[in-house]
Design a protein around this motif. Structure first.
Motif, PDB file in Angstrom:
ATOM      1  N   GLY A   1       0.816  -1.224   0.000  1.00 21.96           N
ATOM      2  CA  GLY A   1       0.000   0.000   0.000  1.00 21.96           C
ATOM      3  C   GLY A   1       0.838   1.258   0.000  1.00 21.96           C
ATOM      4  O   GLY A   1       0.493   2.244   0.647  1.00 21.96           O
ATOM      5  N   GLY A   2       1.963   1.248  -0.729  1.00 22.61           N
ATOM      6  CA  GLY A   2       2.801   2.443  -0.833  1.00 22.61           C
ATOM      7  C   GLY A   2       2.259   3.403  -1.873  1.00 22.61           C
ATOM      8  O   GLY A   2       1.061   3.401  -2.189  1.00 22.61           O
ATOM      9  N   MET A   3       3.137   4.225  -2.429  1.00 17.92           N
ATOM     10  CA  MET A   3       2.707   5.267  -3.368  1.00 17.92           C
ATOM     11  C   MET A   3       1.920   4.675  -4.539  1.00 17.92           C
ATOM     12  O   MET A   3       0.884   5.207  -4.935  1.00 17.92           O
ATOM     13  CB  MET A   3       3.926   6.024  -3.907  1.00 17.92           C
ATOM     14  CG  MET A   3       4.711   6.791  -2.863  1.00 17.92           C
ATOM     15  SD  MET A   3       3.744   8.019  -1.985  1.00 17.92           S
ATOM     16  CE  MET A   3       3.364   9.170  -3.285  1.00 17.92           C
TER      17      MET A   3
ATOM     18  N   ALA B   1       2.816  -4.307  -5.874  1.00 23.37           N
ATOM     19  CA  ALA B   1       3.422  -2.970  -5.676  1.00 23.37           C
ATOM     20  C   ALA B   1       4.273  -2.958  -4.411  1.00 23.37           C
ATOM     21  O   ALA B   1       4.032  -2.171  -3.494  1.00 23.37           O
ATOM     22  CB  ALA B   1       2.316  -1.913  -5.598  1.00 23.37           C
ATOM     23  N   PRO B   2       5.301  -3.812  -4.355  1.00 24.26           N
ATOM     24  CA  PRO B   2       6.050  -3.945  -3.093  1.00 24.26           C
ATOM     25  C   PRO B   2       7.256  -3.035  -2.971  1.00 24.26           C
ATOM     26  O   PRO B   2       8.033  -3.171  -2.017  1.00 24.26           O
ATOM     27  CB  PRO B   2       6.500  -5.412  -3.151  1.00 24.26           C
ATOM     28  CG  PRO B   2       6.759  -5.638  -4.614  1.00 24.26           C
ATOM     29  CD  PRO B   2       5.767  -4.765  -5.363  1.00 24.26           C
ATOM     30  N   GLY B   3       7.446  -2.113  -3.929  1.00 25.05           N
ATOM     31  CA  GLY B   3       8.624  -1.245  -3.845  1.00 25.05           C
ATOM     32  C   GLY B   3       9.897  -2.024  -4.147  1.00 25.05           C
ATOM     33  O   GLY B   3       9.907  -2.905  -5.011  1.00 25.05           O
TER      34      GLY B   3
ATOM     35  N   LEU C   1      10.968  -8.122  -2.588  1.00 25.55           N
ATOM     36  CA  LEU C   1      11.234  -9.567  -2.583  1.00 25.55           C
ATOM     37  C   LEU C   1      10.070 -10.396  -3.108  1.00 25.55           C
ATOM     38  O   LEU C   1      10.271 -11.395  -3.792  1.00 25.55           O
ATOM     39  CB  LEU C   1      11.603 -10.011  -1.159  1.00 25.55           C
ATOM     40  CG  LEU C   1      12.936  -9.454  -0.638  1.00 25.55           C
ATOM     41  CD1 LEU C   1      13.160  -9.872   0.813  1.00 25.55           C
ATOM     42  CD2 LEU C   1      14.094  -9.912  -1.523  1.00 25.55           C
ATOM     43  N   ILE C   2       8.836  -9.971  -2.800  1.00 27.09           N
ATOM     44  CA  ILE C   2       7.697 -10.793  -3.223  1.00 27.09           C
ATOM     45  C   ILE C   2       7.607 -10.840  -4.756  1.00 27.09           C
ATOM     46  O   ILE C   2       7.254 -11.872  -5.340  1.00 27.09           O
ATOM     47  CB  ILE C   2       6.369 -10.303  -2.583  1.00 27.09           C
ATOM     48  CG1 ILE C   2       5.221 -11.256  -2.910  1.00 27.09           C
ATOM     49  CG2 ILE C   2       6.014  -8.893  -2.986  1.00 27.09           C
ATOM     50  CD1 ILE C   2       5.323 -12.617  -2.289  1.00 27.09           C
ATOM     51  N   ALA C   3       7.974  -9.738  -5.415  1.00 22.36           N
ATOM     52  CA  ALA C   3       7.952  -9.742  -6.889  1.00 22.36           C
ATOM     53  C   ALA C   3       8.989 -10.725  -7.412  1.00 22.36           C
ATOM     54  O   ALA C   3       8.771 -11.418  -8.417  1.00 22.36           O
ATOM     55  CB  ALA C   3       8.221  -8.340  -7.429  1.00 22.36           C
TER      56      ALA C   3
ATOM     57  N   VAL D   1       2.333  -5.238 -12.318  1.00 25.40           N
ATOM     58  CA  VAL D   1       3.390  -4.770 -11.409  1.00 25.40           C
ATOM     59  C   VAL D   1       3.554  -3.270 -11.614  1.00 25.40           C
ATOM     60  O   VAL D   1       3.763  -2.810 -12.744  1.00 25.40           O
ATOM     61  CB  VAL D   1       4.737  -5.478 -11.665  1.00 25.40           C
ATOM     62  CG1 VAL D   1       5.763  -5.056 -10.606  1.00 25.40           C
ATOM     63  CG2 VAL D   1       4.573  -6.992 -11.669  1.00 25.40           C
ATOM     64  N   ILE D   2       3.449  -2.526 -10.528  1.00 21.66           N
ATOM     65  CA  ILE D   2       3.525  -1.063 -10.632  1.00 21.66           C
ATOM     66  C   ILE D   2       4.544  -0.516  -9.633  1.00 21.66           C
ATOM     67  O   ILE D   2       5.028  -1.230  -8.759  1.00 21.66           O
ATOM     68  CB  ILE D   2       2.139  -0.406 -10.397  1.00 21.66           C
ATOM     69  CG1 ILE D   2       1.558  -0.837  -9.043  1.00 21.66           C
ATOM     70  CG2 ILE D   2       1.185  -0.735 -11.523  1.00 21.66           C
ATOM     71  CD1 ILE D   2       0.261  -0.102  -8.687  1.00 21.66           C
ATOM     72  N   GLY D   3       4.837   0.770  -9.769  1.00 19.06           N
ATOM     73  CA  GLY D   3       5.764   1.430  -8.845  1.00 19.06           C
ATOM     74  C   GLY D   3       7.202   1.029  -9.120  1.00 19.06           C
ATOM     75  O   GLY D   3       7.564   0.610 -10.227  1.00 19.06           O
TER      76      GLY D   3
END
Ligand SMILES: Cc1cc2nc3c(=O)[nH]c(=O)nc-3n(C[C@H](O)[C@H](O)[C@H](O)COP(=O)(O)OP(=O)(O)OC[C@H]3O[C@@H](n4cnc5c(N)ncnc54)[C@H](O)[C@@H]3O)c2cc1C
Length: 444
Positions: free
Chosen positions: A45-47, A143-145, A300-302, A331-333
């Motif tokens: 739930g980041g940007m 969206a894990p950054g 890491l999850i990606a 996949v975003i961000g």
């Protein structure tokens, strides 16, 4: 053309900004969903994740079911965190949460870490640590950054590095150690090879730390070791600041790739050994405080979901941010591999393009073919001066028939972003408004 400082709120305005023009925006058929309701799970739930969740609900008239899975109770913004490092901003100014997404838009929030995703018929099962039953959905948005490389030159680091490149406890730890730096101490920061999160961010940090030292510890200095061949963003403004504002206390060295670190006796002190890129020579730099920003990959999850290629980031189709490796997953961000910079405002923009594409796909339409994203980013260069960088990114067909986002100067239409003509106190004031607007646009 849409102003880069204008945060579009409606899908119609976004479509217009995308270049679709008024005709398409006004004649676009109303979004109608066949029962049963489609479900989307957003990982992180980041940007980017907060934005895609908000706009999926908003633009579907709350007809799609959207769940954010996020382990934290507070989102700590990286944006503006460099001013927390220098003590100018309170850490609380970085804190956001998802309560308004829940109350204003009906986004469901599940607290936890996603541990894996598996196919379930035409949809997906999302496993969350601590939840007995997986969350089922039609599409997943990842969206894990970012994550950080833990080895340098194949040598395990002698001590955990203090990067403060994921805002949180390390941000205030770096601040406290900066405050405790000896009056004639040396602060060393390293910049990883691109692509990394926030292209101007390390140069911004170098400037505000040099400014802090100039005002509070005039005998101390900062050495910046950049693995890249040159300043990677806003070169005119940063180089000007390095030479004019900080000519006496900042040393910038390009083409310095960290080879290994020898820990010193004090916390996060030591000697950094760098390769001088392209020469075969090495150099040692001893510092009282080492701020090492490691090379980065997707969260890491990606990686564990098999979404990444050998760059460590997840290749996606630029019109929908759908994985080119696993269709049905977006996949975003910062985790996505595109030609867009890894930045919060761009993450917000890409998330909207993704939300629009998912809703079109649910309505059996094709994603919009030539989306446009924009980005604006202010950079503090001291405690009173800031500059900015902006670009419109157009998804364009290349001579080799591939497609990518190309930055266009908004005035000359030449490729490349536009930077401010110098730093000013007025920009510093506007920066605060820009930050609050972007965060409200994302989390409220
Ligand atoms: C010092 C600094 C300054 C910056 N300044 C700017 C700026 O001025 N302007 C700008 O545009 N950008 C700036 N950025 C960049 C910006 O912060 C990032 O590009 C942006 O946060 C990326 O958004 P994201 O959603 O991809 O990742 P994040 O915002 O990091 O969010 C990822 C979320 O995913 C969650 N997550 C991770 N793994 C899992 C899992 N397994 N399950 C569930 N959730 C998970 C995390 O907890 C996190 O909340 C800056 C960055 C830094 C470090």
């Amino acid at each position: 053309m849409t102003s880069p400082f204008d945060f579009s709120l409606s899908r119609r305005r976004l479509l217009t900004a995308m270049g679709a023009g008024t005709a398409l925006a006004t004649t676009f058929p109303a979004f109608g969903l066949a029962a049963p309701t489609k479900k989307i799970v957003v990982i992180g739930g980041g940007m980017a994740g907060a934005t895609v969740a908000k706009y999926l609900r908003l633009w579907s008239n709350k007809t799609v079911d959207v769940t954010i899975v996020e382990p934290s109770t507070t989102y700590v913004s990286n944006i503006m965190s460099n001013l927390v490092v220098t003590g100018q901003y309170l850490p609380s100014l970085l804190n956001y949460n998802w309560s308004k997404l829940a109350t204003n838009y009906g986004v469901k929030i599940v607290k936890g870490s996603v541990t894996g995703v598996s196919a379930n018929g035409s949809g997906w099962n999302v496993n969350v640590a601590g939840l007995a039953t997986p969350l089922s959905c039609d599409r997943v948005v990842v969206a894990p950054g970012i994550s950080f490389d833990t080895v340098l030159d194949n040598i395990a680091q002698p001590t955990a590095v203090l990067h403060a490149w994921q805002a949180g406890p390390q941000t205030t730890q770096l601040r406290d150690l900066l405050f405790a730096l000896p009056p004639t101490g040396t602060f060393i920061m390293s910049i990883p090879p691109a692509p990394y999160r926030c292209p101007p961010g390390p140069y911004e940090r170098a400037c505000v730390i040099a400014d802090y030292l100039k005002r509070n510890k005039p005998g101390a200095r900062i050495v910046v070791l950049d693995a890249n061949p040159d300043v990677m963003a806003e070169p005119a403004n940063f180089k000007n600041a390095f030479s004019t504002l900080y000519g006496n206390n900042l040393t910038y060295l390009a083409g310095r790739k960290i080879k290994f670190i020898t820990a010193g006796t004090a916390n996060y002190s030591g000697t950094v050994t760098v390769d001088i890129v392209g020469t075969g020579f090495t150099e040692n730099h001893a510092g009282d405080l080492l701020n090492i920003i490691p090379a980065q990959r997707a969260g890491l999850i990606a990686q564990s979901m098999g979404l990444c290629d050998d760059t460590g980031f997840a290749p996606v189709n630029g019109v929908s941010f759908e994985s080119t490796i696993k269709p049905g997953i977006h996949v975003i961000g910062d985790a996505a591999k595109t030609s867009l910079p890894k930045a919060g405002h761009v993450g917000n923009q890409g998330a909207k393009i993704c939300a629009d594409a998912i809703l079109r796909l649910f309505a059996n339409q094709q994603p919009y073919a030539t989306p446009t994203a924009n980005s604006a980013c202010y950079s503090p260069l001291s405690n009173t001066l800031a500059s900015w960088l902006t670009a419109v990114y157009q998804y364009e067909r290349q001579p080799d028939s591939s497609w990518k986002y190309v930055a266009r100067d908004q005035i000359s239409t030449q490729t490349g972003p536009t930077e401010a003509h110098g730093a000013s106190t007025g920009n510093f004031t506007k920066m605060s408004t820009w930050y609050k607007t972007l965060m409200t646009e994302t989390f409220a």
